[in-house]
Scaffold this active site. Structure first.
Site, PDB file in Angstrom:
ATOM      1  N   HIS A 170      13.942  50.841   5.500  1.00 43.26           N
ATOM      2  CA  HIS A 170      14.851  51.670   5.107  1.00 43.26           C
ATOM      3  C   HIS A 170      14.618  53.117   5.824  1.00 43.26           C
ATOM      4  CE1 HIS A 170      17.993  53.963   2.681  1.00 43.26           C
ATOM      5  NE2 HIS A 170      17.123  54.622   2.224  1.00 43.26           N
ATOM      6  N   ARG A 229      17.703  61.367  12.535  1.00 46.27           N
ATOM      7  CA  ARG A 229      16.640  62.082  13.175  1.00 46.27           C
ATOM      8  C   ARG A 229      16.464  61.479  14.679  1.00 46.27           C
ATOM      9  NH1 ARG A 229      14.904  62.432   7.657  1.00 46.27           N
ATOM     10  NH2 ARG A 229      14.022  60.465   7.938  1.00 46.27           N
ATOM     11  N   GLU A 268      22.873  51.623  -3.403  1.00 45.25           N
ATOM     12  CA  GLU A 268      21.619  51.314  -3.004  1.00 45.25           C
ATOM     13  C   GLU A 268      20.818  50.388  -3.805  1.00 45.25           C
ATOM     14  OE1 GLU A 268      20.268  55.417  -0.743  1.00 45.25           O
ATOM     15  OE2 GLU A 268      19.257  55.404  -2.564  1.00 45.25           O
TER      16      GLU A 268
END
Lengths: 427, 427
Positions: B142, B151, B208
């Site tokens: 994850h 990123r 989640e």
């Protein structure tokens, strides 16, 4: 309901020293252990602690709708749940009962002996069972200082800062009342210039000068609190030292925020000063530009003029005042914080606590942390005992004080004082 | 003390359907309202809910040291405080009492009528008063997926990730049991390419897939819990849906972490499956390289083989399974999380809850969030009813399921199911 407890002309039959934080206009609420080992809810006038459980048993609250054991509990949560009208009725009753002109209790020695204690005879406990604790980041000066040090001096504030009262969740299990010492934490840190972390005691333990407010049950899950109503759900305020380990924070906080750098300890002053008592000290908050979203817009005076001071006292030495600040500098108000916190439907309960974030003023001597006062350790503070401080040393005691004074009434919070003990050894 | 409740050969005199999550080897703990409107602590075998308060009143726990009202409470906190030995004694007693060969209660219709309910007749409540809630971020898959998306795909993991079980504090006031619907949150977001935020309902509400563990009183403030002892302080586990608003999170989370993007709601399965019951499903956790600091090092098997599944059910339509994952993929174990959480002296209490973080497996169909499953919305999921999903729509129900099966014993958690209601309108 009139807030008669704030009458600046009232005097108490209990002696109040000059410049005492607890005149009869204050009437804060707390929880303490008496010299007889009883736990009770109480208030304070001068240096006298007042057992409100005993007052209730002796029928001094008769006529106010309260459960039978309302003040014979070890937290204020149930009282806070009863809401603003009850808080005000009880505070008004206490003002009348301790009014210099009222003989009822003043002239009843038997009752006085049961109800009154010298503050040196009691031990203050946490005033509430804190359900959830949130910390905000609402001082523009503080956020700017941190941004200058760690990011871009030209763009010190992050893009969201002027739109959002930025906040994050903290840990309530390690919030302790003034007087309880705290331990320097162990943890992982990344030494400057290294790529591999090391483990050991934090080298950069810092205080954060904050206040915090305590809420009542404010909403159901899914329901936002309008900013115009938010103050009705704020019971009162305390002083707050959000102990921080800067080196642990720097290594751990990306991307989900501070964790072990903060949750080793936070300290609060034990008497909750009600928002009602702070009413005479309202002032306008700083102008907000850009104008916030409608759910955060408010008219009138929603800041409070609270003088704040931080002192450091090395073991067996005199203290040194390292900061003089004021709560009124905060960019975002408590009511904006609470409206923002609930705009997504987040539920707020009785006894929840919300920290202001570090309160830094506009001048260098009004910054709210050693990080800012010494500018990351570059400019150590000269102490009155001849030593220097970049951050907090083992066995230093950090003392936060706060008071309001509008010329007519002076009242305050007492102290939030806590000693930093050395780290435990970890194999 | 032997853990006789796990005997795989034991059968119950209560009927247990095939593939039921609640054979007599499970004996989870929960809190429910009976059809008579009583609140009680209880357990479950098959589709039968068992009133443990009634069992206690009828002396079925005699011989085990318990306070008189241990199971007549509305939370498990006091029972959990009693510690592992008591948990095991009680679970063993229940196993014996409901053993097919034991006539004591089996043949006492009067008692059975008081003690047993069909699960359709009860309403499950939150099993514990959650003091503090922490969420970790311990799935390497994850964290890597998120890092790749937001990123640098070449350096997806942040530098601290392999050294620290990264975690952050969440809000306990909005944790609700399975079945309670949640509301799409309102909040500020920054549209792509814009510099000014907008306000309104989140457009990117996500689930989640997580598990969470519930702790007992583990330490005093200032005292770390050694990793080798950490499992003794874990009472059990639940399934956990850490509802997330991705667009709110993106705008608010710098620099202090997620706040309103998370605290609008989190859902848990209501039966706590004990760590004792999960004992037969231990497996080795993934190899850790670099080797963690000594305070995080452990030998043996500390992961658990728990099959996890997520389904989305649009209103009045069939469900679609969107993820199949497993708890054993987690890089950091629960005992490492707890040791890390307390290495700085942070206090852990009975009823605290710690989430695993999103559990993503190595394959694309085992990712634990829509963010990853649709890769930020680029690859919508085709649903069985012909519709498509990038994130969660209003009136969708998200269902998390989890079970263990080692060939001898199959047991599970039941469901964590919650419906997403439309946002409220804010003026």
């Amino acid at each position: 309901m009139p807030n008669i407890a704030n009458d600046p002309k009232r005097k108490s039959w209990i002696e109040v020293p000059n410049d005492c934080d607890f005149p009869i206009q204050n009437i804060p609420f707390g929880v303490f252990i008496t010299k007889n080992d009883d736990i009770t809810i109480g208030t304070r006038i001068g240096n006298t602690a007042i057992d409100m459980g005993a007052l209730q048993r002796l029928h001094y609250f008769d006529g106010i709708e309260l459960t039978d054991d309302m003040f014979m509990q070890d937290t204020l949560n149930d009282f806070i749940s009863d809401g603003k009208k009850t808080w005000r009725l009880v505070r008004n009753r206490l003002a009348e009962l301790f009014d210099a002109e009222n003989p009822k209790l003043r002239d009843n020695k038997e009752h006085r002996d049961i109800i009154l204690f010298d503050v040196s005879e009691i031990e203050m406990l946490l005033p509430v069972q804190i359900g959830d604790y949130t910390d905000f980041y609402s001082s523009k000066e503080h956020a700017t200082n941190v941004g200058k040090m760690f990011r871009d001096p030209e763009n010190a504030l992050l893009p969201n800062w002027l739109h959002i009262p930025v906040g994050y969740h903290g840990r309530s299990s390690t919030i302790v009342p003034s007087g309880v010492p705290v331990r320097r934490p162990n943890g992982q840190t990344l030494p400057a210039g290294e790529t591999q972390p090391i483990f050991g005691p934090s080298k950069l333990v810092d205080f954060e000068l904050e206040t915090a407010f305590i809420t009542t049950d404010a909403n159901l899950m899914g329901e936002p609190i309008p900013v115009a109503e938010a103050e009705d759900y704020i019971f009162g305020m305390v002083l707050f030292n959000d102990w921080s380990a800067r080196d642990i924070q720097k290594w751990e906080y990306v991307p989900l925020g501070p964790f072990l750098a903060k949750n080793f300890a936070s300290s609060i002053s034990p008497w909750i000063v009600t928002l009602d008592a702070l009413e005479p000290f309202r002032v306008k908050s700083p102008e907000q530009n850009p104008k916030p979203f409608p759910y955060l817009q408010q008219e009138g005076e929603h800041a409070f003029d609270i003088n704040l001071q931080v002192a450091i006292q090395p073991e067996n030495e005199v203290e040194t005042v390292v900061s003089n600040s004021n709560f009124k500098y905060m960019y975002w108000t408590m009511s904006q914080q609470l409206a923002h916190h609930t705009v997504n439907g987040c539920r707020v309960n009785s006894g929840d606590m919300m920290g202001s974030g570090t309160i830094s003023g506009p001048t260098e001597d009004s910054f709210g942390s050693m990080l800012e006062l010494t500018w990351g350790g570059k400019n150590p503070i000269k102490m009155n005992d001849g030593s220097e401080r970049k951050f907090i040393n083992d066995n230093d005691t950090v003392i936060i004080r706060g008071y309001c004074d509008n010329g007519e009434t002076r009242l305050g919070f007492g102290e939030c004082s806590s000693k930093l003990l050395p780290a435990v050894e970890i194999k």
